[in-house]
Design a protein around this motif. Structure first.
Motif, PDB file in Angstrom:
ATOM      1  N   GLN A   1      11.660  17.257   5.072  1.00 20.33           N
ATOM      2  CA  GLN A   1      12.626  18.259   4.172  1.00 20.33           C
ATOM      3  C   GLN A   1      12.453  18.853   3.251  1.00 20.33           C
ATOM      4  N   GLU A   2      10.964  17.760   2.092  1.00 19.87           N
ATOM      5  CA  GLU A   2      10.405  18.414   1.264  1.00 19.87           C
ATOM      6  C   GLU A   2       9.250  19.708   1.581  1.00 19.87           C
ATOM      7  N   LEU A   3       8.872  18.911   2.286  1.00 23.75           N
ATOM      8  CA  LEU A   3       7.620  20.063   2.834  1.00 23.75           C
ATOM      9  C   LEU A   3       8.098  21.237   3.711  1.00 23.75           C
TER      10      LEU A   3
ATOM     11  N   MET B   1       0.434  -1.197  -0.072  1.00 22.86           N
ATOM     12  CA  MET B   1       0.316   0.534   0.035  1.00 22.86           C
ATOM     13  C   MET B   1       1.290   1.405  -0.576  1.00 22.86           C
ATOM     14  N   GLY B   2       0.075   2.030  -1.412  1.00 18.59           N
ATOM     15  CA  GLY B   2       1.253   3.509  -0.748  1.00 18.59           C
ATOM     16  C   GLY B   2       1.273   4.685   0.629  1.00 18.59           C
ATOM     17  N   THR B   3       1.211   5.554  -0.031  1.00 23.36           N
ATOM     18  CA  THR B   3       0.530   6.798   1.334  1.00 23.36           C
ATOM     19  C   THR B   3      -0.321   6.827   1.307  1.00 23.36           C
ATOM     20  N   ARG B   4      -1.023   7.428   2.562  1.00 23.80           N
ATOM     21  CA  ARG B   4      -2.631   8.102   2.267  1.00 23.80           C
ATOM     22  C   ARG B   4      -2.479   9.318   2.915  1.00 23.80           C
ATOM     23  N   LEU B   5      -3.362  10.077   2.795  1.00 25.71           N
ATOM     24  CA  LEU B   5      -3.237  11.407   3.448  1.00 25.71           C
ATOM     25  C   LEU B   5      -4.742  11.712   3.500  1.00 25.71           C
ATOM     26  N   SER B   6      -5.030  12.480   4.890  1.00 19.88           N
ATOM     27  CA  SER B   6      -6.920  12.235   5.773  1.00 19.88           C
ATOM     28  C   SER B   6      -6.415  13.305   6.513  1.00 19.88           C
ATOM     29  N   VAL B   7      -7.191  14.524   6.150  1.00 18.34           N
ATOM     30  CA  VAL B   7      -7.294  15.864   7.028  1.00 18.34           C
ATOM     31  C   VAL B   7      -9.219  16.607   7.477  1.00 18.34           C
TER      32      VAL B   7
ATOM     33  N   ALA C   1      -3.488  20.854  -0.846  1.00 20.86           N
ATOM     34  CA  ALA C   1      -3.076  21.583  -2.226  1.00 20.86           C
ATOM     35  C   ALA C   1      -1.610  20.182  -1.685  1.00 20.86           C
ATOM     36  N   ALA C   2      -1.366  19.557  -0.324  1.00 19.88           N
ATOM     37  CA  ALA C   2      -0.168  19.216  -0.197  1.00 19.88           C
ATOM     38  C   ALA C   2      -0.580  17.434  -0.823  1.00 19.88           C
ATOM     39  N   ARG C   3      -1.742  17.012  -0.887  1.00 19.39           N
ATOM     40  CA  ARG C   3      -1.666  15.162  -0.663  1.00 19.39           C
ATOM     41  C   ARG C   3      -0.772  14.965  -1.775  1.00 19.39           C
ATOM     42  N   PRO C   4      -0.916  15.285  -3.441  1.00 20.03           N
ATOM     43  CA  PRO C   4       0.231  14.429  -4.810  1.00 20.03           C
ATOM     44  C   PRO C   4       1.230  13.988  -3.937  1.00 20.03           C
ATOM     45  N   ALA C   5       2.195  15.110  -3.481  1.00 24.35           N
ATOM     46  CA  ALA C   5       3.612  15.379  -3.281  1.00 24.35           C
ATOM     47  C   ALA C   5       3.823  14.247  -1.729  1.00 24.35           C
ATOM     48  N   LEU C   6       2.415  14.169  -0.695  1.00 25.81           N
ATOM     49  CA  LEU C   6       2.824  13.330   0.251  1.00 25.81           C
ATOM     50  C   LEU C   6       2.330  11.758  -0.534  1.00 25.81           C
TER      51      LEU C   6
END
Length: 327
Positions: A77-79, A1-7, A65-70
């Motif tokens: 560091q990229e953040l 599984m990849g990375t998933r962001l939720s807010v 807006a940061a979802r694709p990169a995360l």
């Protein structure tokens, strides 16, 4: 599984109305970011703050807006390069620290190269009110060793005296939230000195704090609204004796660690502070508490209830977070 962001947006009622020089509030509105990767989930909490032009909707949008990169595997560091300092970056940065700690099976303080945190004494905040009401509040909190007193009016000398009279044994911090002016600065400094105040936060507006360089600072003065991240440090020379590091201003623990290092190199003392939020927002800041002369991480004490699991508070003593909460 990849990375998933939720807010998500959460609302936490306060135990009492909380008033400062800029207004009052009855709840803490926080934004929580969760980043899942390799079966682990890291969490970070931030408090959007109108004083810095932030809204809940704007912070949520910035995180989205940061979802694709995360979700492509972005790191802390990229953040730092991709987002400005502020609440949105704080939630994501702290979530990434929590995630890294879980993936590594090590506490966040160890990953950061910091000493193991221990229990520390936090300030307890008295809301701005009329002098008599503030005196009554001080009497109820007089058993606490460190009180933070919200001021910023034309009659603050009476408030200072009322608090000191009703809490004679407590150390006092004054926070004017930019509410004083150059023409009453000297008198207010004198009133604080007479009351044995140990620190004054942000007495003047950040846009007009040059007067601090020209007055005798009878009590050490701490930059709050005048200080965000390392980029704002140079202008503080000669005006302030300390800085208040808040993760929501610095944009996360990563920048806060660097800010603490650079400020101490300039001879500035440290205060570790917070917005009004839950234990999830306080936990990362506790990693820096050992470097600070003053700790102000009482956000959960001002809520009618905290999240579970939360930090352990015994009176004004707050303990480092368990892994179930953060880090």
């Amino acid at each position: 599984m990849g990375t998933r962001l939720s807010v998500s947006v959460e609302r936490w009622p306060l135990a009492n109305v909380f008033t400062i020089a800029r207004g009052s509030k009855t709840e803490a509105v926080v934004v929580v970011a969760e980043i899942a990767r390799e079966g682990k989930v890291g969490r970070g909490e931030c408090v959007p703050y109108a004083r810095y032009g932030e809204t809940v909707e704007g912070v949520v949008a910035a995180i989205e807006a940061a979802r694709p990169a995360l979700e492509a595997g972005g790191n802390r560091q990229e953040l730092q390069a991709a987002m400005p300092a502020g609440a949105a970056r704080n939630a994501l940065d702290c979530a990434l620290w929590d995630l890294e700690a879980k993936l590594a099976g090590q506490p966040a303080w160890q990953l950061a190269g910091l000493p193991a945190p221990g229990p520390v004494t936090t300030a307890y905040t008295l809301s701005l009110a009329e002098p008599e009401a503030m005196g009554e509040a001080a009497a109820k909190a007089a058993h606490r060793p460190l009180l933070k007193v919200k001021l910023g009016t034309a009659d603050d000398a009476a408030r200072i005296a009322a608090v000191r009279r009703n809490a004679p044994g407590a150390r006092l911090i004054i926070d004017a939230n930019e509410g004083w002016r150059a023409d009453n600065l000297a008198a207010n400094l004198r009133a604080c000195a007479d009351a044995g105040v140990v620190l004054i936060e942000q007495p003047l507006p950040s846009s007009d704090d040059g007067a601090l360089a020209d007055v005798e600072r009878l009590v050490p003065v701490c930059a709050d609204e005048s200080l965000h991240d390392r980029a704002t440090l140079p202008k503080l020379a000669g005006r302030y004796d300390a800085i208040n590091i808040k993760l929501d201003k610095a944009g996360g623990l990563t920048e806060a660690i660097a800010l603490a290092r650079d400020a101490r190199a300039l001879g500035l003392d440290l205060m570790i502070g917070c917005m009004v939020g839950t234990s999830l927002a306080m936990a990362p800041a506790l990693l820096l508490a050992g470097q600070a002369k003053v700790i102000d991480l009482d956000g959960p004490l001002l809520l009618s209830r905290d999240r579970e699991p939360g930090l352990r508070y015994e009176g004004s003593l707050v303990y480092p977070p368990d892994a179930g909460l953060w880090g």
